[in-house]
Design an enzyme around this catalytic site. Structure first.
Site, PDB file in Angstrom:
ATOM      1  N   MET A   1       0.814  -1.215   0.000  1.00  0.00           N
ATOM      2  CA  MET A   1       0.000   0.000   0.000  1.00  0.00           C
ATOM      3  C   MET A   1       0.851   1.271   0.000  1.00  0.00           C
ATOM      4  SD  MET A   1      -2.985  -1.139   2.699  1.00  0.00           S
ATOM      5  CE  MET A   1      -3.977   0.343   2.444  1.00  0.00           C
ATOM      6  N   HIS A   2       0.191   2.403  -0.249  1.00  0.00           N
ATOM      7  CA  HIS A   2       0.718   3.753  -0.013  1.00  0.00           C
ATOM      8  C   HIS A   2       1.772   4.232  -1.001  1.00  0.00           C
ATOM      9  CE1 HIS A   2      -1.325   3.068   3.755  1.00  0.00           C
ATOM     10  NE2 HIS A   2      -0.393   2.239   4.187  1.00  0.00           N
TER      11      HIS A   2
ATOM     12  N   ASP B   1      -2.711  -4.824   0.396  1.00  0.00           N
ATOM     13  CA  ASP B   1      -2.252  -6.146   0.822  1.00  0.00           C
ATOM     14  C   ASP B   1      -2.904  -6.645   2.099  1.00  0.00           C
ATOM     15  OD1 ASP B   1      -0.884  -4.297   2.410  1.00  0.00           O
ATOM     16  OD2 ASP B   1       1.106  -4.993   1.846  1.00  0.00           O
TER      17      ASP B   1
END
Length: 489
Positions: A78-79, A237
């Site tokens: 992520m991110h 995830d």
């Protein structure tokens, strides 16, 4: 029919082939490099993800009837900030989730814009790893790159774009960008303005189990898979791992011991803790979840084993650990800074309590216990919200350790359910692809039919009491030393 789940991790992409009954047919993994251009920075080239994913799909489907591959979906780190120009070329390496360069931008968002406003706009406050601070960093430090941005996306969404041509994301992954109004599941106009971007640069949003498109003809030809193969939005995830472990619906819990560590609590209702110590995100099942995320979990053990004591024989080292709940050595597992609940990119890994009779086994034990204690920090916040958790699923590389599972059960004093398949995000991705193709009525239906608990680790009252005492000591260490971290980095 056959379904592919793609787990785009930090060190490798793992691809899983599942049939319509939820049985795993094959798993392959392909690694790619991770770069640290400066201390605390973490980057990858999106082209490496694409190349290795393509080759991995070819390997995964080499021995099956490719005409039966009906869907591909994802779980992804992520991110991370992926930016493309008007020609769909990657502008710069992706800035990853565990990158700590955005201290200045994070402070600006939290202290100038204000945590209260951020929470109102997005249900979260700024953390160094989130995407919005990264956008501000590029704007400030690489204005020539910022000016070129045509598309902003997350890591797994780059794969979906390359496969389907659709600029998309899902609600669970987009929740971690600090650009989305989580409660109302739309982009936040206020955050778009704050970051100096346009909504047209952001992807279209989907539920994790929704179809975003089909395979581009040229990709279908290269892979030998039908053009009718559906590309499904997928999930971040942790949300994908939660699907893969059956952590869907109301009040379910999953702990992931991967590169990062998470405690994930699913909920049918939207909720935010008053200190924003936990993330309030959308879930892949169409509802919501609370999540505490620590930046270094199983990676702490890998660092300790590989880099410090120089061994790959993890089970042999853990076999030397005998006296649980009696270790006087403590470890703060903040090797990449820390997110939940401290939100401190300057935090660092710390051993304390060693004496002349401290052994190698004591140090190894402290690393494993430190990760479990840090997960409990977030667990305590969830409990303070009135969330009652009596048991949890567990996944990730660290979940393969019987000793670590025993520690988790007793340090949190809850039952730990071990599932038949611990494939986490890749399994969740494949399940989402199956739901999108109508194999199951819903994500919850898929989880109920596919996920099987094969063992439960029960806490031992005597050991749990010992660990309660140790946790109370652990909980005092970070507040005592936190002011030192900014001075020593």
């Amino acid at each position: 029919m056959l379904y592919i789940g793609v787990d785009l991790g930090t060190s490798a992409v793992k691809l899983l082939l599942m049939d319509q009954d939820g049985k795993i047919q094959k798993i392959v993994s392909r690694e790619y490099p991770l770069s640290f251009p400066h201390p605390g920075w973490s980057e990858q080239n999106p082209e490496d993800w694409w190349t290795q994913s393509l080759e991995g799909i070819k390997e995964l489907t080499a021995e099956c009837d490719k005409s039966q591959v009906a869907g591909i979906s994802f779980g992804g780190q992520m991110h991370g900030l992926v930016i493309l120009d008007k020609d769909d070329q990657v502008i710069r390496p992706a800035i990853l989730w565990n990158d700590g360069r955005t201290g200045k931008e994070t402070d600006y968002l939290n202290n100038v814009i204000g945590k209260e406003k951020l929470s109102q706009y997005t249900a979260n406050i700024a953390f160094a790893g989130f995407t919005a601070p990264k956008i501000l960093w590029v704007k400030e430090n690489e204005p020539e790159n910022f000016a070129k941005i045509e598309k902003i996306m997350l890591p797994k969404d780059y794969l979906a774009y390359m496969l389907s041509g659709t600029h998309c994301s899902d609600y669970s992954d987009a929740s971690g960008m600090l650009l989305m109004d989580v409660q109302n599941k739309c982009w936040s106009k206020e955050m778009i303005e704050i970051c100096g971007i346009r909504e047209s640069q952001l992807p279209k949003l989907f539920e994790s189990y929704e179809v975003v498109g089909t395979l581009k003809p040229e990709v279908a030809k290269e892979l030998g898979i039908p053009e009718t193969c559906k590309i499904v939005a997928g999930a971040g995830d942790n949300a994908a791992a939660a699907v893969g472990t059956g952590t869907v619906g109301d009040g379910m819990c999953n702990i992931s011991l991967g590169t990062s560590g998470t405690i994930f609590i699913s909920s049918k209702e939207f909720g935010v803790d008053k200190y924003n110590a936990l993330h309030a995100f959308a879930h892949a099942d169409g509802h919501y979840h609370l999540m505490g995320c620590m930046l270094s979990a199983a990676s702490c053990n890998k660092w300790w084993m590989d880099e410090i004591i120089g061994t790959k024989d993890y089970p042999a080292e853990q076999a030397k650990i005998e006296k649980l709940g009696e270790n006087n050595v403590f470890f703060l597992p903040y090797l990449m800074g820390e997110r939940s609940p401290h939100n401190n990119p300057n935090a660092r890994g710390t051993f304390i309590g060693m004496t002349m009779d401290t052994t190698r086994a004591d140090m190894t034990q402290a690393v494993l216990e430190g990760v479990a204690f840090a997960i409990r920090d977030s667990f305590e916040i969830a409990k303070s919200l009135g969330v009652q958790i009596e048991r949890t699923k567990i996944c990730g590389g660290g979940a393969k350790s019987p000793l670590w599972k025993k520690m988790i059960a007793n340090i949190l004093n809850i039952k730990v359910d071990v599932i038949e398949s611990e494939e986490g995000p890749a399994m969740g991705g494949a399940m989402l692809a199956a739901v999108a193709n109508g194999e199951f009525a819903s994500v919850e239906d898929a989880a109920a039919k596919i996920v099987k608990v094969i063992d439960t680790v029960e806490p031992d009252p005597e050991l749990a009491a010992k660990y309660e005492e140790k946790y109370q000591k652990f909980a005092k260490i970070y507040p005592t030393v936190k002011n030192l971290f900014s001075e020593i980095i």
